[in-house]
Design an enzyme around this catalytic site. Structure first.
Site, PDB file in Angstrom:
ATOM      1  N   ASP A  65       0.872  -1.177   0.000  1.00  0.00           N
ATOM      2  CA  ASP A  65       0.000   0.000   0.000  1.00  0.00           C
ATOM      3  C   ASP A  65       0.904   1.220   0.000  1.00  0.00           C
ATOM      4  OD1 ASP A  65      -1.866   2.148   0.838  1.00  0.00           O
ATOM      5  OD2 ASP A  65      -3.240   0.497   1.283  1.00  0.00           O
TER       6      ASP A  65
ATOM      7  N   ALA B 193      -8.118  -0.277 -12.102  1.00  0.00           N
ATOM      8  CA  ALA B 193      -6.863  -0.529 -12.809  1.00  0.00           C
ATOM      9  C   ALA B 193      -5.966  -1.469 -12.008  1.00  0.00           C
ATOM     10  CB  ALA B 193      -6.136   0.790 -13.077  1.00  0.00           C
TER      11      ALA B 193
ATOM     12  N   CYS C 207     -14.347   5.102  -1.722  1.00  0.00           N
ATOM     13  CA  CYS C 207     -14.825   5.441  -0.379  1.00  0.00           C
ATOM     14  C   CYS C 207     -14.575   6.900  -0.046  1.00  0.00           C
ATOM     15  CB  CYS C 207     -14.141   4.559   0.657  1.00  0.00           C
ATOM     16  SG  CYS C 207     -14.476   2.794   0.465  1.00  0.00           S
TER      17      CYS C 207
END
Length: 259
Positions: free
Chosen positions: A59, A130, A186
């Site tokens: 991440d 993607a 979100c």
């Protein structure tokens, strides 16, 4: 396993479908999780608590106050830290024996090609189309099972895409890469906090089943949750013989089997 491990994992060992042999498989396994946010939080926590020996987290984001409404692996003290570092601390707190590789990087094609090849199972906990397509392409290339989840608003979905099974679809069979749609995230649309817990926990469950070699995975089935009505719907999904991602791979594999 030592005595402490036998005690820690005793409730798994009591299960006939797992036992000591199955728990040892988990201890030797390597799970790759793309995304350390809403879905990645419960998924990583459950994989770590279950004793998956090596977890790689990918991440490129940092913990923000707005994340804490749903991203339960993080806390107030770690706002501002890279999410993978925060998550690694959270996993160590629940099971310090698990080896965690924390990579603060964007999951591009080159990185995925390297990481997916090393993993036993891949959990897609990302938040954009993607990246999901890139993860799927790499999983198909390396014949690694993929557990993909998604959640937005009050709606969630989960499925397994296992390219080791000749008749199973890949993610691109169900969601073609050239699909035209308005992507929702979100950050702009919002998400019901417990929803990501439900989907992320199910991703962990499917990942563990795949690592254990248990039957009954969600391969070929897409489950969708309406969080308002708390109602599940399931559709059977099939491989697309014209899929731009997996059709050529399956043709090659079939040819090798015949010859």
């Amino acid at each position: 396993m030592n005595d402490e491990q036998l005690l820690r994992y005793s409730r798994h060992i009591f299960l006939d479908d797992i036992g000591i042999e199955g728990q040892q498989r988990l201890l030797a396994a390597h799970a790759l999780i793309i995304g350390a946010g809403g879905l990645g939080s419960p998924a990583a926590l459950y994989l770590a608590s279950a004793g998956v020996g090596h977890i790689t987290l990918v991440d490129d984001d940092a913990v923000d106050l707005t994340n804490l409404q749903r991203q339960i692996v993080h806390n107030m003290d770690r706002v501002g830290l890279p999410k993978v570092e925060s998550a690694a601390l959270g996993l160590a707190a629940i099971n310090p024996e698990v080896r965690v590789s924390a990579l603060r990087q964007r999951a591009d094609a080159a990185l995925l090609d390297k990481l997916v090849a090393q993993a036993d199972v891949v959990l897609d906990c990302s938040d954009n189309f993607a990246t999901r397509q890139a993860i799927n392409r790499s999983c198909v290339k390396h014949a690694k099972p993929l557990v993909a989840g998604a959640a937005i608003g009050f709606d969630g979905q989960i499925s397994v895409y296992d390219s080791r099974q000749p008749a199973a679809p890949c993610y691109a069979c169900v969601f073609p890469p050239d699909s035209q749609f308005e992507e929702a995230r979100c950050a702009s649309m919002g998400v019901f906090a417990p929803l990501v817990g439900v989907i992320g926990s199910m991703q962990a469950a499917e990942g563990l089943k795949l690592l254990l070699g248990l039957s009954g995975s969600l391969a070929g089935r897409l489950q969708m949750l309406d969080g308002r009505r708390m109602e599940w719907n399931e559709i059977v999904v099939q491989a697309d013989p014209r899929c731009s991602v997996c059709s050529s791979t399956k043709t090659e594999n079939a040819h090798e089997t015949i010859t």
